[in-house]
Design a protein around this motif. Structure first.
Motif, PDB file in Angstrom:
ATOM      1  N   THR A   1       0.739   4.918 -14.420  1.00  0.00           N
ATOM      2  CA  THR A   1       1.048   4.646 -13.011  1.00  0.00           C
ATOM      3  C   THR A   1       0.716   3.196 -12.651  1.00  0.00           C
ATOM      4  OG1 THR A   1       0.471   6.930 -12.497  1.00  0.00           O
ATOM      5  CG2 THR A   1       0.656   5.410 -10.648  1.00  0.00           C
ATOM      6  N   GLY A   2      -0.491   2.741 -13.061  1.00  0.00           N
ATOM      7  CA  GLY A   2      -0.928   1.388 -12.709  1.00  0.00           C
ATOM      8  C   GLY A   2      -0.052   0.318 -13.318  1.00  0.00           C
ATOM      9  N   VAL A   3       0.233   0.435 -14.623  1.00  0.00           N
ATOM     10  CA  VAL A   3       1.038  -0.584 -15.316  1.00  0.00           C
ATOM     11  C   VAL A   3       2.457  -0.606 -14.779  1.00  0.00           C
ATOM     12  CG1 VAL A   3       2.037  -1.230 -17.539  1.00  0.00           C
ATOM     13  CG2 VAL A   3      -0.359  -0.555 -17.404  1.00  0.00           C
ATOM     14  N   LEU A   4       3.049   0.570 -14.608  1.00  0.00           N
ATOM     15  CA  LEU A   4       4.445   0.646 -14.153  1.00  0.00           C
ATOM     16  C   LEU A   4       4.608   0.087 -12.744  1.00  0.00           C
ATOM     17  CD1 LEU A   4       7.342   1.635 -14.652  1.00  0.00           C
ATOM     18  CD2 LEU A   4       6.669   3.851 -13.676  1.00  0.00           C
ATOM     19  N   VAL A   5       3.744   0.556 -11.845  1.00  0.00           N
ATOM     20  CA  VAL A   5       3.849   0.113 -10.453  1.00  0.00           C
ATOM     21  C   VAL A   5       3.545  -1.382 -10.330  1.00  0.00           C
ATOM     22  CG1 VAL A   5       2.870   0.360  -8.150  1.00  0.00           C
ATOM     23  CG2 VAL A   5       3.337   2.386  -9.513  1.00  0.00           C
ATOM     24  N   THR A   6       2.507  -1.845 -11.032  1.00  0.00           N
ATOM     25  CA  THR A   6       2.146  -3.271 -10.976  1.00  0.00           C
ATOM     26  C   THR A   6       3.276  -4.144 -11.487  1.00  0.00           C
ATOM     27  OG1 THR A   6      -0.190  -2.730 -11.282  1.00  0.00           O
ATOM     28  CG2 THR A   6       0.466  -4.990 -11.719  1.00  0.00           C
ATOM     29  N   PHE A   7       3.899  -3.712 -12.596  1.00  0.00           N
ATOM     30  CA  PHE A   7       5.002  -4.482 -13.177  1.00  0.00           C
ATOM     31  C   PHE A   7       6.181  -4.578 -12.214  1.00  0.00           C
ATOM     32  CE2 PHE A   7       9.034  -4.459 -15.536  1.00  0.00           C
ATOM     33  CZ  PHE A   7       8.930  -5.672 -16.207  1.00  0.00           C
TER      34      PHE A   7
ATOM     35  N   VAL B   1      -4.558   8.275 -19.284  1.00  0.00           N
ATOM     36  CA  VAL B   1      -3.161   7.956 -19.592  1.00  0.00           C
ATOM     37  C   VAL B   1      -2.342   7.925 -18.307  1.00  0.00           C
ATOM     38  CG1 VAL B   1      -1.089   8.715 -20.802  1.00  0.00           C
ATOM     39  CG2 VAL B   1      -3.326   8.910 -21.904  1.00  0.00           C
ATOM     40  N   GLU B   2      -2.614   8.877 -17.419  1.00  0.00           N
ATOM     41  CA  GLU B   2      -1.895   8.929 -16.144  1.00  0.00           C
ATOM     42  C   GLU B   2      -2.168   7.674 -15.314  1.00  0.00           C
ATOM     43  OE1 GLU B   2      -1.622  11.725 -12.120  1.00  0.00           O
ATOM     44  OE2 GLU B   2      -3.010  12.235 -13.738  1.00  0.00           O
ATOM     45  N   PHE B   3      -3.433   7.243 -15.278  1.00  0.00           N
ATOM     46  CA  PHE B   3      -3.800   6.052 -14.500  1.00  0.00           C
ATOM     47  C   PHE B   3      -3.138   4.800 -15.068  1.00  0.00           C
ATOM     48  CE2 PHE B   3      -6.610   2.345 -14.102  1.00  0.00           C
ATOM     49  CZ  PHE B   3      -6.626   2.199 -12.727  1.00  0.00           C
TER      50      PHE B   3
ATOM     51  N   ILE C   1       0.843  -1.209   0.000  1.00  0.00           N
ATOM     52  CA  ILE C   1       0.000   0.000   0.000  1.00  0.00           C
ATOM     53  C   ILE C   1       0.874   1.254   0.000  1.00  0.00           C
ATOM     54  CG2 ILE C   1      -1.635   1.348   1.396  1.00  0.00           C
ATOM     55  CD1 ILE C   1      -2.787  -1.378   2.340  1.00  0.00           C
ATOM     56  N   ALA C   2       1.943   1.222   0.811  1.00  0.00           N
ATOM     57  CA  ALA C   2       2.870   2.371   0.863  1.00  0.00           C
ATOM     58  C   ALA C   2       3.549   2.607  -0.482  1.00  0.00           C
ATOM     59  CB  ALA C   2       3.916   2.132   1.948  1.00  0.00           C
ATOM     60  N   ILE C   3       3.881   1.493  -1.176  1.00  0.00           N
ATOM     61  CA  ILE C   3       4.518   1.613  -2.495  1.00  0.00           C
ATOM     62  C   ILE C   3       3.577   2.299  -3.478  1.00  0.00           C
ATOM     63  CG2 ILE C   3       5.297   0.270  -4.499  1.00  0.00           C
ATOM     64  CD1 ILE C   3       6.471  -1.749  -2.517  1.00  0.00           C
ATOM     65  N   VAL C   4       2.320   1.886  -3.473  1.00  0.00           N
ATOM     66  CA  VAL C   4       1.340   2.477  -4.395  1.00  0.00           C
ATOM     67  C   VAL C   4       1.161   3.967  -4.115  1.00  0.00           C
ATOM     68  CG1 VAL C   4      -1.089   2.462  -5.083  1.00  0.00           C
ATOM     69  CG2 VAL C   4       0.127   0.299  -4.750  1.00  0.00           C
TER      70      VAL C   4
ATOM     71  N   VAL D   1       5.222  10.335  -6.483  1.00  0.00           N
ATOM     72  CA  VAL D   1       6.430  10.547  -7.294  1.00  0.00           C
ATOM     73  C   VAL D   1       6.072  10.841  -8.742  1.00  0.00           C
ATOM     74  CG1 VAL D   1       8.490   9.435  -8.231  1.00  0.00           C
ATOM     75  CG2 VAL D   1       7.930   9.190  -5.808  1.00  0.00           C
ATOM     76  N   VAL D   2       5.140  10.069  -9.291  1.00  0.00           N
ATOM     77  CA  VAL D   2       4.723  10.270 -10.688  1.00  0.00           C
ATOM     78  C   VAL D   2       4.073  11.644 -10.853  1.00  0.00           C
ATOM     79  CG1 VAL D   2       3.121   9.476 -12.484  1.00  0.00           C
ATOM     80  CG2 VAL D   2       4.498   7.819 -11.224  1.00  0.00           C
ATOM     81  N   ASP D   3       3.255  12.059  -9.886  1.00  0.00           N
ATOM     82  CA  ASP D   3       2.603  13.373  -9.954  1.00  0.00           C
ATOM     83  C   ASP D   3       3.619  14.503  -9.922  1.00  0.00           C
ATOM     84  OD1 ASP D   3       0.113  12.257 -10.126  1.00  0.00           O
ATOM     85  OD2 ASP D   3      -0.359  12.463  -7.989  1.00  0.00           O
ATOM     86  N   THR D   4       4.714  14.294  -9.186  1.00  0.00           N
ATOM     87  CA  THR D   4       5.750  15.329  -9.057  1.00  0.00           C
ATOM     88  C   THR D   4       6.605  15.422 -10.314  1.00  0.00           C
ATOM     89  OG1 THR D   4       5.839  14.933  -6.678  1.00  0.00           O
ATOM     90  CG2 THR D   4       7.690  16.129  -7.638  1.00  0.00           C
TER      91      THR D   4
END
Length: 404
Positions: A84-90, A79-81, A58-61, A67-70
């Motif tokens: 973020t979702g694909v990169l973090v999940t991978f 596109v943002e979702f 949860i902390a990683i997400v 970080v991505v927003d910054t």
């Protein structure tokens, strides 16, 4: 790293074999002692790993989203979702789940020793959370798990088939135990025609002769016919009077008979035998007429197979006349005929109706009384009445088709 550590720990600790634990114990180090202590309460260990792993993920997400927003500006929220979702999940799957678990599976002892002391500290820190998790899951499990009373006979039979080797002695015995719970007395009883009994008016000499001929330790006693069973004679009760003549009143030694309905479950009869210390019961129909006899030995044979002793005579129920021809007793059960002839178990299911014996099978097919020489055919198998005893079919000749 923290997520990977938790994932690797889960696989490492819970894949340790008894040989691995012996190796760890022989090391005698502080880490090995920690491993053994953690595994003593495996529920607490697993709860700690799951709590920490989920908190870390949860902390990683949350952190990755910040970080991505910054670092990036997206004009499109979709596109943002996706980014973020694909990169973090991978990254989470690769470095937090897949790679750590592969390493832990191949080097479970090393990983367990490496993470034992950190996990000991984490278990102490997160004890309140793991305690709540263990107690909640335990209560839910008790509610969701069906009680033993709700397990059906079919489920027990399936369990026996899955947990034992096919055709093994253990499998046969366990199947027999499960089977008697669903079978009725009429399925395994000795039919009326095979009951050996003594008449109440017999002399003591005649009674001793019947005992000698049958070799049974208990004999039903009847008045006029088998529908009027008056009691059971125990042979052991006669031993001290064996030298007496016909003037001896053996009838006073008769014990009370025990009657059971023919549709009663076999396991229920076995319970009655144990509770009331009976070894034999007279089987009656709804009108009180005697239909057969069931003994403790009959029930045990359903579980462990045929029981023979030194007094039993080898009475084969069939004889092979030639390559394709057999001679069976009419009272032979259909299942035994199928087994001897190596046929499919359910071959005669469509024609046997309620018949249990090969003679009954012929009557079901013919739908009429049979006499010597009469023949019926079912699925290419010929059944011929070879001999009769009154109106009863005594011997049946069975001819199987030549597969050559």
């Amino acid at each position: 790293m923290a997520s990977g550590m938790m994932s690797a720990s889960e696989v490492a600790f819970f894949s340790l074999l008894p040989s691995d634990l012996r190796t760890i114990k022989q090391r005698g180090s502080l880490a090995s002692e920690s491993v053994l202590k953690l595994l003593k309460n495996s529920d607490s260990l697993l709860a700690t790993i799951l709590v920490v792993n989920n908190l870390v993920n949860i902390a990683i997400v949350i952190c990755s989203s910040k970080v991505v927003d910054t670092m990036f500006r997206f004009n499109n929220t979709t596109v943002e979702f996706l980014f973020t979702g694909v990169l973090v999940t991978f990254l989470l799957l690769l470095f937090g789940e897949i790679l750590p678990k592969i390493v832990a599976q191949t080097s479970n002892v090393k990983v367990a020793l490496a993470f034992a002391q950190p996990l000991t500290i984490l278990r102490w820190v997160f004890y309140p959370f793991s305690y709540i998790l263990i107690n909640t899951s335990g209560r839910v499990g008790k509610i969701a798990t069906p009680s033993a009373e709700n397990i059906s006979i079919e489920e027990l039979a399936d369990a026996v088939d899955m947990t034992t080797e096919p055709e093994s002695e253990e499998q046969k015995i366990l199947s027999g135990i499960v089977g008697i719970a669903s079978r009725e007395v009429e399925d395994i009883m000795r039919p009326r025609i095979d009951i050996k009994a003594v008449e109440q008016t017999m002399t003591f000499t005649e009674v001793k002769q019947v005992i000698t001929e049958t070799g049974h330790s208990r004999l039903p006693v009847y008045d006029e016919d088998l529908d009027h069973i008056k009691g059971v004679l125990f042979v052991k009760d006669l031993l001290e009077h064996i030298s007496k003549g016909d003037e001896f009143g053996w009838q006073r030694l008769i014990r009370e008979p025990y009657f059971v309905p023919m549709h009663k479950k076999v396991n229920s009869v076995l319970e009655d035998f144990q509770r009331q210390k009976f070894h034999m019961a007279i089987v009656v129909d709804e009108y009180g007429a005697t239909q057969g006899l069931i003994s403790l030995e009959d029930i045990l044979e359903e579980v462990v197979g045929e029981i023979s002793d030194e007094s039993d005579v080898d009475e084969s129920f069939y004889r092979r006349l030639n390559e394709n021809t057999y001679l069976f007793e009419g009272k032979t059960h259909i299942v035994d005929v199928v087994r001897v002839l190596d046929l499919e178990d359910d071959l005669f299911e469509d024609v046997q109706g309620r018949a249990e014996t090969v003679a009954g099978l012929m009557l079901e097919i013919k739908r009429n009384f049979l006499k010597k020489g009469d023949e019926v055919t079912a699925h290419g198998i010929r059944f011929i009445v070879d001999s009769m005893e009154g109106h009863r079919i005594d011997k049946i000749k069975i001819i199987v088709k030549n597969n050559g």
